[in-house]
Design a protein around this motif. Structure first.
Motif, PDB file in Angstrom:
ATOM      1  N   LYS A  46      34.037  -7.048  -5.582  1.00  0.00           N
ATOM      2  CA  LYS A  46      33.680  -6.070  -6.613  1.00  0.00           C
ATOM      3  C   LYS A  46      34.527  -4.807  -6.492  1.00  0.00           C
ATOM      4  O   LYS A  46      35.136  -4.353  -7.461  1.00  0.00           O
ATOM      5  CB  LYS A  46      32.190  -5.703  -6.502  1.00  0.00           C
ATOM      6  CG  LYS A  46      31.258  -6.897  -6.572  1.00  0.00           C
ATOM      7  CD  LYS A  46      29.804  -6.502  -6.449  1.00  0.00           C
ATOM      8  CE  LYS A  46      29.440  -5.856  -5.116  1.00  0.00           C
ATOM      9  NZ  LYS A  46      29.519  -6.766  -3.954  1.00  0.00           N
ATOM     10  N   THR A  47      34.571  -4.246  -5.297  1.00  0.00           N
ATOM     11  CA  THR A  47      35.332  -3.016  -5.104  1.00  0.00           C
ATOM     12  C   THR A  47      36.812  -3.248  -5.377  1.00  0.00           C
ATOM     13  O   THR A  47      37.469  -2.429  -6.015  1.00  0.00           O
ATOM     14  CB  THR A  47      35.118  -2.489  -3.665  1.00  0.00           C
ATOM     15  OG1 THR A  47      33.738  -2.202  -3.486  1.00  0.00           O
ATOM     16  CG2 THR A  47      35.936  -1.249  -3.398  1.00  0.00           C
ATOM     17  N   THR A  48      37.304  -4.383  -4.913  1.00  0.00           N
ATOM     18  CA  THR A  48      38.711  -4.700  -5.157  1.00  0.00           C
ATOM     19  C   THR A  48      38.996  -4.723  -6.659  1.00  0.00           C
ATOM     20  O   THR A  48      39.978  -4.143  -7.122  1.00  0.00           O
ATOM     21  CB  THR A  48      39.052  -6.062  -4.526  1.00  0.00           C
ATOM     22  OG1 THR A  48      38.660  -6.033  -3.150  1.00  0.00           O
ATOM     23  CG2 THR A  48      40.535  -6.360  -4.625  1.00  0.00           C
ATOM     24  N   PRO A  86      33.761   6.410  -6.147  1.00  0.00           N
ATOM     25  CA  PRO A  86      34.064   5.281  -5.252  1.00  0.00           C
ATOM     26  C   PRO A  86      32.898   4.936  -4.339  1.00  0.00           C
ATOM     27  O   PRO A  86      31.973   5.730  -4.176  1.00  0.00           O
ATOM     28  CB  PRO A  86      35.242   5.789  -4.413  1.00  0.00           C
ATOM     29  CG  PRO A  86      35.538   7.170  -4.849  1.00  0.00           C
ATOM     30  CD  PRO A  86      34.462   7.628  -5.757  1.00  0.00           C
ATOM     31  N   GLN A  87      33.017   3.742  -3.752  1.00  0.00           N
ATOM     32  CA  GLN A  87      31.957   3.284  -2.844  1.00  0.00           C
ATOM     33  C   GLN A  87      31.803   4.219  -1.650  1.00  0.00           C
ATOM     34  O   GLN A  87      30.702   4.573  -1.261  1.00  0.00           O
ATOM     35  CB  GLN A  87      32.268   1.860  -2.383  1.00  0.00           C
ATOM     36  CG  GLN A  87      31.192   1.258  -1.513  1.00  0.00           C
ATOM     37  CD  GLN A  87      31.363  -0.249  -1.346  1.00  0.00           C
ATOM     38  OE1 GLN A  87      32.316  -0.836  -1.823  1.00  0.00           O
ATOM     39  NE2 GLN A  87      30.431  -0.868  -0.666  1.00  0.00           N
ATOM     40  N   GLU A  88      32.923   4.580  -1.047  1.00  0.00           N
ATOM     41  CA  GLU A  88      32.863   5.588   0.020  1.00  0.00           C
ATOM     42  C   GLU A  88      32.987   6.929  -0.691  1.00  0.00           C
ATOM     43  O   GLU A  88      34.023   7.177  -1.295  1.00  0.00           O
ATOM     44  CB  GLU A  88      34.064   5.448   0.974  1.00  0.00           C
ATOM     45  CG  GLU A  88      34.455   4.033   1.292  1.00  0.00           C
ATOM     46  CD  GLU A  88      33.579   3.423   2.361  1.00  0.00           C
ATOM     47  OE1 GLU A  88      32.924   4.197   3.080  1.00  0.00           O
ATOM     48  OE2 GLU A  88      33.533   2.185   2.450  1.00  0.00           O
ATOM     49  N   PHE A 162      31.336   3.248 -11.468  1.00  0.00           N
ATOM     50  CA  PHE A 162      30.450   3.661 -10.375  1.00  0.00           C
ATOM     51  C   PHE A 162      30.347   2.520  -9.387  1.00  0.00           C
ATOM     52  O   PHE A 162      29.679   1.519  -9.653  1.00  0.00           O
ATOM     53  CB  PHE A 162      29.054   4.005 -10.907  1.00  0.00           C
ATOM     54  CG  PHE A 162      29.023   5.230 -11.773  1.00  0.00           C
ATOM     55  CD1 PHE A 162      29.557   6.426 -11.314  1.00  0.00           C
ATOM     56  CD2 PHE A 162      28.459   5.198 -13.037  1.00  0.00           C
ATOM     57  CE1 PHE A 162      29.520   7.572 -12.104  1.00  0.00           C
ATOM     58  CE2 PHE A 162      28.425   6.332 -13.828  1.00  0.00           C
ATOM     59  CZ  PHE A 162      28.959   7.525 -13.365  1.00  0.00           C
ATOM     60  N   ASP A 163      31.012   2.649  -8.260  1.00  0.00           N
ATOM     61  CA  ASP A 163      30.958   1.595  -7.253  1.00  0.00           C
ATOM     62  C   ASP A 163      29.839   1.921  -6.281  1.00  0.00           C
ATOM     63  O   ASP A 163      29.987   2.764  -5.402  1.00  0.00           O
ATOM     64  CB  ASP A 163      32.311   1.498  -6.526  1.00  0.00           C
ATOM     65  CG  ASP A 163      32.435   0.195  -5.746  1.00  0.00           C
ATOM     66  OD1 ASP A 163      31.460  -0.578  -5.729  1.00  0.00           O
ATOM     67  OD2 ASP A 163      33.511  -0.042  -5.165  1.00  0.00           O
ATOM     68  N   GLU A 164      28.735   1.256  -6.472  1.00  0.00           N
ATOM     69  CA  GLU A 164      27.529   1.511  -5.679  1.00  0.00           C
ATOM     70  C   GLU A 164      27.213   2.993  -5.605  1.00  0.00           C
ATOM     71  O   GLU A 164      26.854   3.521  -4.553  1.00  0.00           O
ATOM     72  CB  GLU A 164      27.675   0.899  -4.284  1.00  0.00           C
ATOM     73  CG  GLU A 164      27.562  -0.612  -4.378  1.00  0.00           C
ATOM     74  CD  GLU A 164      27.779  -1.297  -3.062  1.00  0.00           C
ATOM     75  OE1 GLU A 164      27.242  -0.814  -2.059  1.00  0.00           O
ATOM     76  OE2 GLU A 164      28.487  -2.332  -3.043  1.00  0.00           O
ATOM     77  N   ALA A 165      27.338   3.623  -6.748  1.00  0.00           N
ATOM     78  CA  ALA A 165      27.204   5.075  -6.787  1.00  0.00           C
ATOM     79  C   ALA A 165      25.782   5.534  -6.553  1.00  0.00           C
ATOM     80  O   ALA A 165      25.548   6.681  -6.206  1.00  0.00           O
ATOM     81  CB  ALA A 165      27.703   5.603  -8.124  1.00  0.00           C
TER      82      ALA A 165
END
Ligand SMILES: Nc1ncnc2c1ncn2[C@@H]1O[C@H](COP(=O)(O)OP(=O)(O)OP(=O)(O)O)[C@@H](O)[C@H]1O
Ligand SMILES: [Mg+2]
Lengths: 248, 399
Positions: A46-48, A86-88, A162-165
């Motif tokens: 997903k993040t990729t 981002p996720q981080e 929104f990556d796991e925002a």
């Protein structure tokens, strides 16, 4: 010209380190004014995928078009129209909340008055008014998330990632967010791509895409998916399809 | 594997491990855990490990070589005007004897030439001294040995800004004279170059240290700042904003230059006002030189940071550049005293030019006329490092 804001064709991303095929022949079409939730087990890509879509990571092969621009070639042209959390949560820990958001505001070419107005608006939505002058290092985990979201929204982009925002954000805030997301999509025809491991959150999306080992293995409107698999929750579909037993 | 099966396995595993063990107040096992953790981290970072072994060896080798001799090969001009003196069949040519002696002396590197023509070269730092042996030198020595009361004068036009170098030249000259006849009766008339500038070791050392401190700290601070952006993950967020890599680089340069300016102020105030080192040249030019010299390091770190993946590697870069730089830049011993094959290395280090410029302006009163080449080289280094930084800069996530 069609009205897809995102078009992905046969996208492949192989990480050279470890020779991992993180995205494997992905095809994706997302319309303007949609909330699209990308779900899948840890490491499913997903993040990729999101990093490729935003132009931060170059694909190995395949075609990506965002707002009718070719990515990554024209990524700087689309940059002003997209916002990313981002996720981080990548923030400057030693800067204050306001300084962090101001930095991104400047990158997006906002004037001081535009920034002030927009920040005020966002701080209300994110309930962060009192923390405006607080150094990010001293914020709670969920607050940092919210600052990261503020950075993504400051320039009022039309396309949001929104990556796991919403990880670490309390239920009350999360409800605020979703109401806000909805209004953005409804009233301003914004498009939101998000990833989440919270299935009731995914259920609120207009469409869901389920990834497994870099492939999009299922896609559809939540209610239709539940019907198709004869389940009452998306969670059951997730467990059924995503092979959580052996990750990767 | 089905979720239920997996759960069963986990339950089995849990029964095997002993729960609720009494906690010890001190456990070597825990100490060992930390030790292994540290070693594993190094194992994953072979470059740092390599640097840890290579860097000390390089530094030791360079220092060893640089310090293996005292000051030697000091470039001097000898103008031997001695006409010689014939006593019957014997003809004296003591000027040539002295010249030959000096040619064979490793402390000095002798060039023959006109005294008058080369005074300017001494002022410009090409030679350290110009020695004039007068036309009646042999005759005078003959007269002295016959008991006549006469004065023989050797004129030495000498750069006295570095006490150890000056001593080296004078000692070799005294030794040459002693070899011939003893120096009684021969006067060495020193004319001090750079308007009579004579300095103590403190002044020479401090002016070079000012360049060194800036070089060392600015490089370290720049590298750490740039690396911090990389490892905090903020950099990859910037890849998908309108900010281009070139803009980002320039932004770093301006920010770090302002930090550099603060350091320059501190260094100049300490050197000039606290330690009271006189500045014979222009203070403004000195200030500008510090900025130029500082910027070389900012651009260098811009380039190097593209090759450092973590703060360890960044910090390892600093001693590789800064310590051999100290040994070969002319800060500790003059460049011409280095072993021949080590000499070219000194021209690679920015510190060499920094030390020459700062010492030149402060101690010798030099200006742009004498130092233009050094300025050009430092500017060239900035351009080269900037181009290299732009070529190697990352503007996307690594795969
Ligand atoms: N920088 C990298 N270098 C090499 N491999 C990577 C890198 N980043 C991710 N991977 C690998 O690519 C695969 C997909 O990772 P990705 O981060 O896209 O998963 P994800 O779906 O976002 O997972 P999560 O739910 O845990 O966030 C994983 O196998 C991961 O190990
Ligand atoms: Mg992820």
């Amino acid at each position: 010209m069609d009205n897809y804001i995102i078009e992905v064709k046969d996208l492949v991303k192989v990480y050279k380190t470890g020779n991992i095929k993180a995205v494997d022949n992905l095809n994706l079409q997302i319309k303007r004014g949609e909330i699209y939730a990308l779900i899948g087990a840890n490491g499913s890509g997903k993040t990729t995928t999101i990093n490729v879509l935003t132009g931060a990571l170059y694909p190995t092969s395949g075609k990506v078009r965002i707002l009718d621009y070719a990515i990554p070639k024209d990524r700087k042209k689309t940059a002003n129209f997209i916002g990313i959390a981002p996720q981080e949560y990548s923030l400057y820990n030693e800067l204050t909340l306001e300084e962090n958001v101001r930095f991104f505001s400047l990158l997006y070419g906002q004037s001081k008055s535009e920034f002030r107005e927009r920040l005020d608006h966002l701080l209300t939505i994110l309930s962060l008014h009192e923390k405006r002058k607080t150094v990010v290092k001293n914020l709670s985990g969920g607050m940092k998330r919210r600052v990261s979201i503020a950075c993504a929204l400051i320039h009022d982009p039309v396309l949001l990632f929104f990556d796991e925002a919403t990880v670490g954000i309390d239920p009350v805030q999360r409800k605020f967010f979703w109401d806000y997301f909805r209004s953005l999509v409804k009233e301003q025809e914004k498009t939101i791509i998000l990833t989440s491991h919270v299935m009731d959150e995914a259920e609120r999306a207009d469409r869901i895409g389920l990834m497994r080992k870099g492939k999009l293995i299922e896609e559809g409107i939540p209610s239709e998916l539940k019907e198709k698999y004869h389940t009452s929750t998306i969670e059951e579909i997730f467990i059924k399809l995503s092979d959580v037993g052996e990750s990767e | 594997m089905k979720v239920e099966d997996k759960n069963k396995n986990i339950n089995k595993e849990q029964k095997k491990t002993k729960g609720n063990q009494e906690l010890k107040t001190f456990s070597w096992k825990r100490v060992l855990a930390v030790t292994i953790r540290i070693l594993n981290s190094f194992k994953r970072d072979p470059r740092t490990l390599g640097l840890l072994i290579v860097v000390p060896s390089i530094i030791m080798i360079v220092f060893g070589l640089a310090f293996s001799g005292e000051v030697k090969d000091v470039p001097i001009i000898i103008d031997n005007q001695d006409e010689g003196f014939d006593i019957g069949p014997i003809s004296l040519d003591i000027g040539t004897n002295i010249t030959d002696f000096l040619i064979n002396d490793t402390r000095v590197d002798v060039y023959l030439g006109s005294y008058e023509d080369n005074i300017q070269q001494v002022e410009e730092g090409k030679y350290i001294a110009a020695i004039l042996i007068p036309s009646n030198f042999s005759e005078g020595i003959y007269r002295l040995s016959m008991g006549y009361n006469t004065v023989i004068e050797i004129i030495v036009y000498i750069d006295a800004t570095e006490p150890n170098v000056r001593a080296s030249v004078l000692n070799s000259l005294y030794d040459a004279l002693a070899e011939i006849r003893g120096s009684q009766g021969i006067q060495i008339n020193q004319i001090i170059a750079h308007g009579g500038s004579e300095y103590t070791g403190l002044e020479v050392g401090m002016s070079a240290s000012m360049a060194y401190v800036l070089s060392f700290l600015l490089l370290l601070i720049s590298l750490v700042t740039l690396i911090r952006e990389k490892i905090s993950g903020t950099e990859s967020r910037l890849y998908s904003t309108p900010l281009t890599a070139t803009e980002r680089m320039l932004g770093y340069v301006f920010g770090l230059t302002i930090i550099g300016l603060l350091m320059i102020f501190a260094i100049m105030i300490f050197g000039i006002f606290v330690f009271g080192i006189e500045v014979r040249g222009s203070i403004l030019l000195l200030f500008i030189s510090f900025i130029l010299f500082g910027m070389v390091h900012i651009f260098l770190s811009l380039f190097l940071s593209n090759y450092a993946e973590n703060e360890f590697q960044a910090i390892q870069f600093t001693p590789i550049i800064v310590i051999p730089g100290m040994a070969v830049s002319g800060m500790l011993i003059p460049i011409y005293s280095l072993p021949d094959w080590l000499e070219p290395l000194s021209f690679v280090f920015p510190l060499t030019y920094g030390v020459n410029i700062i010492k030149g302006i402060m101690l010798k009163g030099w200006g742009f006329k004498e130092l233009w080449l050094d300025f050009v080289i430092l500017t060239g280094m900035i351009i080269i490092f900037f181009v290299l930084a732009l070529i190697t800069v990352k503007d996307r996530m690594s795969d």
